[in-house]
Design a protein around this motif. Structure first.
Motif, PDB file in Angstrom:
ATOM      1  N   GLU A  39      -6.693  -0.810 -16.847  1.00 39.60           N
ATOM      2  CA  GLU A  39      -6.694   0.857 -17.103  1.00 39.60           C
ATOM      3  C   GLU A  39      -7.534   1.621 -16.135  1.00 39.60           C
ATOM      4  O   GLU A  39      -6.834   2.682 -15.724  1.00 39.60           O
ATOM      5  N   LYS A  40      -8.223   1.190 -15.447  1.00 41.63           N
ATOM      6  CA  LYS A  40      -9.170   1.716 -14.480  1.00 41.63           C
ATOM      7  C   LYS A  40      -8.129   2.142 -13.254  1.00 41.63           C
ATOM      8  O   LYS A  40      -7.905   3.009 -12.618  1.00 41.63           O
ATOM      9  N   TRP A  41      -7.659   0.864 -12.817  1.00 40.50           N
ATOM     10  CA  TRP A  41      -6.574   0.779 -11.606  1.00 40.50           C
ATOM     11  C   TRP A  41      -5.570   1.757 -11.607  1.00 40.50           C
ATOM     12  O   TRP A  41      -5.156   2.289 -10.814  1.00 40.50           O
ATOM     13  N   ALA A  42      -4.789   1.798 -12.798  1.00 39.83           N
ATOM     14  CA  ALA A  42      -4.026   3.007 -13.017  1.00 39.83           C
ATOM     15  C   ALA A  42      -4.154   4.299 -12.949  1.00 39.83           C
ATOM     16  O   ALA A  42      -3.792   5.103 -12.379  1.00 39.83           O
ATOM     17  N   ARG A  43      -5.709   4.660 -13.513  1.00 44.29           N
ATOM     18  CA  ARG A  43      -6.159   5.914 -13.315  1.00 44.29           C
ATOM     19  C   ARG A  43      -6.420   6.325 -11.953  1.00 44.29           C
ATOM     20  O   ARG A  43      -6.221   7.256 -11.463  1.00 44.29           O
ATOM     21  N   ASP A  44      -7.090   5.243 -11.193  1.00 42.34           N
ATOM     22  CA  ASP A  44      -7.437   5.520  -9.727  1.00 42.34           C
ATOM     23  C   ASP A  44      -6.159   5.657  -8.884  1.00 42.34           C
ATOM     24  O   ASP A  44      -6.286   6.338  -7.927  1.00 42.34           O
ATOM     25  N   SER A  45      -4.885   5.011  -9.059  1.00 42.80           N
ATOM     26  CA  SER A  45      -3.897   5.125  -8.296  1.00 42.80           C
ATOM     27  C   SER A  45      -3.220   6.481  -8.063  1.00 42.80           C
ATOM     28  O   SER A  45      -2.564   6.792  -7.233  1.00 42.80           O
ATOM     29  N   LYS A  46      -3.404   7.470  -9.311  1.00 39.10           N
ATOM     30  CA  LYS A  46      -2.837   8.628  -9.176  1.00 39.10           C
ATOM     31  C   LYS A  46      -3.043   9.500  -8.243  1.00 39.10           C
ATOM     32  O   LYS A  46      -2.151  10.184  -7.353  1.00 39.10           O
ATOM     33  N   ILE A  47      -4.558   9.475  -7.682  1.00 35.48           N
ATOM     34  CA  ILE A  47      -4.752  10.439  -6.968  1.00 35.48           C
ATOM     35  C   ILE A  47      -4.111  10.011  -5.267  1.00 35.48           C
ATOM     36  O   ILE A  47      -3.778  10.746  -4.377  1.00 35.48           O
ATOM     37  N   LEU A  48      -3.878   8.695  -5.164  1.00 33.17           N
ATOM     38  CA  LEU A  48      -3.275   8.192  -3.918  1.00 33.17           C
ATOM     39  C   LEU A  48      -1.890   8.723  -3.502  1.00 33.17           C
ATOM     40  O   LEU A  48      -1.519   8.584  -2.715  1.00 33.17           O
ATOM     41  N   ASP A  49      -1.414   9.281  -4.633  1.00 37.13           N
ATOM     42  CA  ASP A  49      -0.165   9.932  -4.425  1.00 37.13           C
ATOM     43  C   ASP A  49      -0.191  11.562  -4.402  1.00 37.13           C
ATOM     44  O   ASP A  49       0.932  12.156  -4.022  1.00 37.13           O
ATOM     45  N   ILE A  50      -1.349  11.934  -4.358  1.00 43.08           N
ATOM     46  CA  ILE A  50      -1.467  13.250  -4.154  1.00 43.08           C
ATOM     47  C   ILE A  50      -2.376  13.778  -3.133  1.00 43.08           C
ATOM     48  O   ILE A  50      -1.754  14.511  -2.258  1.00 43.08           O
ATOM     49  N   PHE A  51      -3.318  13.137  -2.915  1.00 40.53           N
ATOM     50  CA  PHE A  51      -4.216  13.561  -1.427  1.00 40.53           C
ATOM     51  C   PHE A  51      -3.583  13.114  -0.462  1.00 40.53           C
ATOM     52  O   PHE A  51      -2.942  12.279  -0.284  1.00 40.53           O
ATOM     53  N   GLU A  52      -4.164  13.950   0.763  1.00 45.01           N
ATOM     54  CA  GLU A  52      -3.360  13.635   2.153  1.00 45.01           C
ATOM     55  C   GLU A  52      -2.003  13.971   2.107  1.00 45.01           C
ATOM     56  O   GLU A  52      -1.385  13.332   2.998  1.00 45.01           O
ATOM     57  N   GLY A  53      -1.505  14.881   1.144  1.00 34.83           N
ATOM     58  CA  GLY A  53      -0.197  15.362   1.262  1.00 34.83           C
ATOM     59  C   GLY A  53       0.539  14.680   0.262  1.00 34.83           C
ATOM     60  O   GLY A  53       0.882  13.446  -0.100  1.00 34.83           O
ATOM     61  N   THR A  54       1.044  15.423  -0.901  1.00 39.77           N
ATOM     62  CA  THR A  54       1.767  15.126  -2.120  1.00 39.77           C
ATOM     63  C   THR A  54       3.093  14.374  -1.749  1.00 39.77           C
ATOM     64  O   THR A  54       3.641  14.254  -0.635  1.00 39.77           O
ATOM     65  N   GLN A  55       3.615  13.518  -2.715  1.00 40.95           N
ATOM     66  CA  GLN A  55       4.838  12.987  -2.725  1.00 40.95           C
ATOM     67  C   GLN A  55       5.963  13.761  -2.075  1.00 40.95           C
ATOM     68  O   GLN A  55       6.818  13.766  -1.223  1.00 40.95           O
ATOM     69  N   GLN A  56       5.915  14.945  -2.834  1.00 41.34           N
ATOM     70  CA  GLN A  56       7.043  15.955  -2.419  1.00 41.34           C
ATOM     71  C   GLN A  56       6.779  16.653  -1.031  1.00 41.34           C
ATOM     72  O   GLN A  56       7.907  16.647  -0.345  1.00 41.34           O
ATOM     73  N   ILE A  57       5.606  16.896  -0.536  1.00 43.72           N
ATOM     74  CA  ILE A  57       5.513  17.140   0.986  1.00 43.72           C
ATOM     75  C   ILE A  57       5.653  16.135   1.651  1.00 43.72           C
ATOM     76  O   ILE A  57       6.349  16.558   2.763  1.00 43.72           O
ATOM     77  N   GLN A  58       5.643  14.925   1.408  1.00 45.44           N
ATOM     78  CA  GLN A  58       5.942  13.948   2.368  1.00 45.44           C
ATOM     79  C   GLN A  58       7.384  13.967   2.809  1.00 45.44           C
ATOM     80  O   GLN A  58       7.939  13.810   3.675  1.00 45.44           O
ATOM     81  N   LYS A  59       8.039  13.954   1.510  1.00 47.78           N
ATOM     82  CA  LYS A  59       9.534  13.915   1.348  1.00 47.78           C
ATOM     83  C   LYS A  59      10.247  15.202   2.303  1.00 47.78           C
ATOM     84  O   LYS A  59      11.032  15.116   3.022  1.00 47.78           O
TER      85      LYS A  59
END
Length: 400
Positions: A364-384
């Motif tokens: 459950e901790k790893w699931a919480r931790d993973s969310k930021i990795l799709d956001i910072f350094e440019g969000t998913q939308q910005i990368q696309k």
């Protein structure tokens, strides 16, 4: 494409794995619960990593070593610091992503300095722990919306503004701050400045309470008539669009790195879920996936997604080591790995049932931790968006 990991990297990978398992994992839950408490155990790990970097600077792992690959004179290729750092980061995040982000002298600000600083600046800031401050209350993905200003005044620039979500912002020795020399000129006027803690006018506003990566402090910092020496400006002080491109080159090195953060936590979730389900599933990679149970088939799909994301990250890092333009590949790797990291960690919580949702497991901790990795350094939308612009040959004004 040679898919074998170079032998010279294996000691770093193995050492990082041991740190992840024997140092990070045992204290992971402790610092997840004690948000904002500095993990002092990381000082020892950081010192060891510093020593390794000093001993073999050509093939070292760490944020301060990224961006230093060179094409060999014989026309051959180089597997260097970018790939080494990505592989090491993956293993560290197999233990705990927050700890890697909280590691002294391995911040994204260090990667920014390594990418664009002059030789004199590299020497002057050597050994400093640098955070990176880009995001503002009104400027996240749109860098042109940055309103922190830097006005020239004699031998200094005077900074005014506010930065939020600064990873390791309080603990770091200095912060790489993005500020505009003239907001009316948009991106062309944005420069990065190294501001050291203790500089008058630089103040910590607050520390954020977060969903994940709680071992890492995330700060809001204000700048009120903060005077920064001119020599602390990274890169070219001239106002032009090419100069902003140089600032953005930092991300060509750090996006594959963040992709590997996501790969590390996803790998941890996958392996733990396989262990938890081992009594109920007999893994057989020789049979068609349609003949497998639903849970087994889901694990196979996740492993395939992970493998694809892994090689995209390796390609982007390899290109950086060989000084090849990798802006598209860096965004592709970040977009893919960020999405895969979220998908895998959440699905693993689901497959593990009630065990996966409680604090008895780190899932459950790893699931919480993973969310930021799709956001910072440019969000998913910005990368696309970046990928689409490059593929279609359109400018930022033509495709928003």
């Amino acid at each position: 494409m040679n898919i074998e990991i170079p032998k010279k990297f294996k000691p770093v990978i193995n050492n990082a794995r041991q740190v992840a398992l024997n140092t990070f994992r045992p204290i992971s839950r402790k610092y997840d619960r004690a948000e904002h408490q500095r993990p002092k155990e990381l000082d020892m790990v950081a010192s060891v990593l510093d020593g390794f970097n000093e001993g073999d600077p050509a093939n070292s792992a760490g944020a301060s070593q990224t961006g230093k690959g060179k094409v060999q004179e014989d026309g051959g290729v180089k597997n260097g610091a970018n790939m080494m750092t990505c592989l090491g980061a993956l293993e560290f995040c197999y233990g705990d992503t927050g700890f890697l982000l909280a590691m002294p002298r391995q911040g994204l600000g260090n990667a920014a300095i390594a990418a664009v600083a002059t030789d004199e600046q590299l020497e002057r800031f050597k050994g400093k722990w640098a955070a990176m401050a880009i995001t503002e209350p009104g400027a996240g993905s749109d860098s042109a919306a940055i309103r922190t200003t830097a006005k020239e005044d004699g031998d200094h620039y005077v900074l005014n503004g506010e930065k939020i979500y600064v990873t390791s912002g309080e603990r770091a020795d200095c912060v790489v701050v993005w500020a505009s020399l003239d907001p009316k000129l948009g991106r062309a006027a944005i420069k990065s400045f190294v501001v050291e803690w203790g500089t008058p006018g630089m103040e910590l506003a607050r520390l954020e309470k977060k969903l994940g990566i709680r071992a890492s402090d995330t700060a809001a910092i204000t700048f009120n008539d903060c005077r920064v020496p001119k020599e602390n400006l990274l890169g070219n002080p001239e106002v032009d669009t090419k100069g902003f491109g140089g600032v953005m080159e930092t991300f060509d090195n750090t996006r594959p790195l963040v992709a590997c953060f996501a790969l590390g936590v996803a790998k941890a979730s996958l392996e733990r879920t396989r262990e938890l389900l081992s009594e109920a599933i007999e893994y057989d990679y020789g049979k068609p996936v349609d003949n497998a149970s639903a849970a087994e088939a889901e694990l196979y799909r996740m492993e395939a997604e992970w493998e694809a994301a892994y090689w995209l990250a390796m390609k982007a890092a390899w290109m950086a080591d060989n000084k090849q333009s990798n802006s598209v590949e860096a965004s592709i790797s970040k977009a893919k790995a960020g999405r895969v990291g979220n998908y895998v960690t959440l699905k693993c919580v689901e497959l593990a049932g009630s065990i996966g949702y409680t604090e008895d497991e780190l899932l459950e901790k790893w699931a919480r931790d993973s969310k930021i990795l799709d956001i910072f350094e440019g969000t998913q939308q910005i990368q696309k968006l970046i990928i689409a612009r490059r593929v279609l040959g359109l400018t930022s004004k033509e495709l928003k």
